[in-house]
Design an enzyme around this catalytic site. Structure first.
Site, PDB file in Angstrom:
ATOM      1  N   LYS A 213     -11.801  -0.899   1.183  1.00 54.45           N
ATOM      2  CA  LYS A 213     -11.075  -0.638   0.116  1.00 54.45           C
ATOM      3  C   LYS A 213     -11.816  -0.673  -1.145  1.00 54.45           C
ATOM      4  O   LYS A 213     -12.855  -0.169  -1.562  1.00 54.45           O
ATOM      5  CB  LYS A 213      -9.652  -1.035  -0.211  1.00 54.45           C
TER       6      LYS A 213
ATOM      7  N   SER B 208       0.746  -1.258  -0.228  1.00 53.08           N
ATOM      8  CA  SER B 208      -0.099  -0.125  -0.103  1.00 53.08           C
ATOM      9  C   SER B 208       0.963   1.151   0.017  1.00 53.08           C
ATOM     10  O   SER B 208       0.357   2.427  -0.589  1.00 53.08           O
ATOM     11  CB  SER B 208      -1.032  -0.091   1.321  1.00 53.08           C
TER      12      SER B 208
ATOM     13  N   HIS C 166      -5.115  -4.211  -0.583  1.00 49.86           N
ATOM     14  CA  HIS C 166      -4.961  -3.330  -1.756  1.00 49.86           C
ATOM     15  C   HIS C 166      -5.041  -3.971  -3.157  1.00 49.86           C
ATOM     16  O   HIS C 166      -4.991  -3.189  -4.300  1.00 49.86           O
ATOM     17  CB  HIS C 166      -3.832  -2.329  -1.649  1.00 49.86           C
TER      18      HIS C 166
HETATM   19  N1  PMP Z   1      -3.829  -4.182   5.477  1.00 52.10           N
HETATM   20  C1  PMP Z   1      -3.414  -2.993   4.740  1.00 52.10           C
HETATM   21  C2  PMP Z   1      -2.205  -3.373   3.878  1.00 52.10           C
HETATM   22  C3  PMP Z   1      -4.036  -1.670   4.813  1.00 52.10           C
HETATM   23  O1  PMP Z   1      -3.507  -0.982   4.067  1.00 52.10           O
HETATM   24  C4  PMP Z   1      -5.165  -1.524   5.624  1.00 52.10           C
HETATM   25  C5  PMP Z   1      -5.685  -0.230   6.046  1.00 52.10           C
HETATM   26  N2  PMP Z   1      -4.987   0.820   5.800  1.00 52.10           N
HETATM   27  C6  PMP Z   1      -5.344  -2.755   6.495  1.00 52.10           C
HETATM   28  C7  PMP Z   1      -4.928  -3.828   6.397  1.00 52.10           C
HETATM   29  C8  PMP Z   1      -6.679  -2.602   7.666  1.00 52.10           C
HETATM   30  O2  PMP Z   1      -7.841  -2.314   7.026  1.00 52.10           O
HETATM   31  P1  PMP Z   1      -9.001  -1.520   7.715  1.00 52.10           P
HETATM   32  O3  PMP Z   1      -8.805  -0.241   7.285  1.00 52.10           O
HETATM   33  O4  PMP Z   1     -10.035  -2.471   7.006  1.00 52.10           O
HETATM   34  O5  PMP Z   1      -8.933  -1.918   9.086  1.00 52.10           O
END
Ligand code: PMP
Length: 401
Positions: free
Chosen positions: A242, A183, A211
């Protein structure tokens, strides 16, 4: 006696950044007039920081499904899945996700963070848990909760990973943790190489597809599908925040693993179940992901276009068709200044500093979505041109006043 609150002091740079007017966080969005836009402080800006990649959070079908679920089941789940918060809707969602992902079983959690944190239940002291340097905080936290120190290898550096694997005790359980598409860098995991190492060293592989699910692969199952290597991934985690446009998460994998997590993963057992509107929204979004592959193509085209434009301007961007365009800046304050210039030019991006990225590697993250119009994409490129020149960041630019 020390007061634990004494440590609640923000660093001096916090005041400096606020005084300079470049503080980029907690900017409250008032309205979302269209998928690709937000209203902040009374101004309409292009939303270039959202993970709502397929534009489904504003989709009428998804909103209708969420509204209907509220009418039928209420706004909250009323308890943990294990005790009294399980809904038939959760089970339906799990079945649909399992079918979509082609995995034997799925466990739905209340956030993507909690899906990854649940992996702690797979770990025990003495295990060798190895993760890419850029894996998300919740995967690092899973290791902490599992009583294990995550050993990190350099980003996508498989020689480093192999050295760490070689150094593990012969009888240790081995787990490799990666993201499908990272990400922060927008890079894809080198799954072909990682899969070979995992086989050679008898390691299990967890891939966080936060992602890439819904976006990569012919059918949108994510980075492993893109590589044609889904069997090399033992457990896949997802978030609904997402591509699915809502809130929630899931862990997908072998039946016995999922059954175990449903009883032993603390972030599953000890938190309230996903709310009915979020579960219904995820279900409706999943249908759209499967039925409308053109949305994936639209995001990819938008990303290729913006990445290409920023590279042509002279930013150190590697153009690709992945929805995250990472614009390296380095210094935190310069990153905040660039963020502010872009904001003033009408584009709302994400400024990332440590611990979101390694210290000294601050970057501006631009996220593209299927909801962006051609004009909005033009505005992103134009804002970067003006902002970069103003800050003297572009090779050919004289510094503008
Ligand atoms: N894994 C990754 C790679 C993320 O970027 C994120 C959120 N930014 C999450 C997990 C967590 O997901 P959530 O926002 O649904 O808690």
């Amino acid at each position: 006696m020390a007061d634990v609150f004494a440590r609640c002091r923000m660093p001096d740079t916090y005041d400096l950044v606020r005084d300079l007017g470049v503080y980029p966080y907690y900017r409250a969005v008032r309205e979302r007039p269209g998928g690709g836009e937000v209203v902040i402080d009374g101004r309409v800006l292009v939303q270039a920081g959202s993970n709502d990649y397929l534009g489904l959070s504003g989709d009428e079908r998804v909103k209708r499904a969420a509204t209907a679920a509220v009418r039928r089941l209420g706004t909250g789940s009323g308890g943990s899945r294990l005790s009294n918060g399980s809904l038939a809707l959760h089970e339906e969602l799990e079945e649909r996700l399992a079918a979509f992902l082609r995995r034997p079983a799925v466990m739905v959690t209340s956030a993507g963070y909690l899906a990854n944190l649940s992996l702690a239940a797979l770990m025990a002291p003495g295990d060798a848990v190895l993760g890419d340097r850029l894996v998300h905080a919740c995967l690092i936290d899973a290791a902490r909760l599992g009583g294990v120190r995550l050993r990190r290898y350099r980003h996508n550096d498989l020689e480093h990973l192999e050295r760490l694997l070689e150094a593990t005790a012969p009888d240790a359980g081995r787990l490799i943790i990666t993201e499908g598409m990272f990400s922060t860098s927008g890079a894809l995991c080198d799954l072909p190489g990682l899969a070979k190492l995992a086989r050679a060293y008898g390691a299990r592989v967890v891939m966080d597809s936060a992602h890439d699910a819904g976006l990569l692969g012919e059918d949108g199952r994510g980075a492993a599908e893109h590589h044609g290597l889904e069997d090399a991934v033992d457990v896949q985690t997802l978030t609904f925040s997402k591509a699915l446009g809502t809130i929630g998460g899931a862990v997908a994998g072998p039946r016995e693993v999922i059954a175990y997590l449903r009883h032993y993963a603390r972030p599953m057992v000890f938190t309230a179940a996903l709310s009915p509107p979020c579960a219904a929204a995820a279900l409706a979004a999943l249908e759209i992901v499967a039925a409308e592959p053109e949305r994936r193509a639209r995001v990819r085209a938008a990303a290729a276009r913006v990445g290409g434009e920023l590279a042509a301007l002279g930013y150190a961007v590697v153009p690709s068709d992945r929805p995250v365009v990472a614009v390296p800046v380095g210094d935190d304050l310069l990153c905040f200044r660039l963020w502010r210039e872009l904001f003033d030019e009408g584009v709302f991006t994400t400024a990332m500093i440590a611990p979101g990225v390694p210290a000294g590697q601050a970057l501006i993250r631009v996220s593209l979505t299927a909801a962006h119009t051609g004009r909005q994409l033009d505005r992103i490129g134009a804002a970067f041109a003006v902002a970069g020149r103003r800050l003297g960041l572009l090779p050919d630019s004289r510094r503008l006043p």
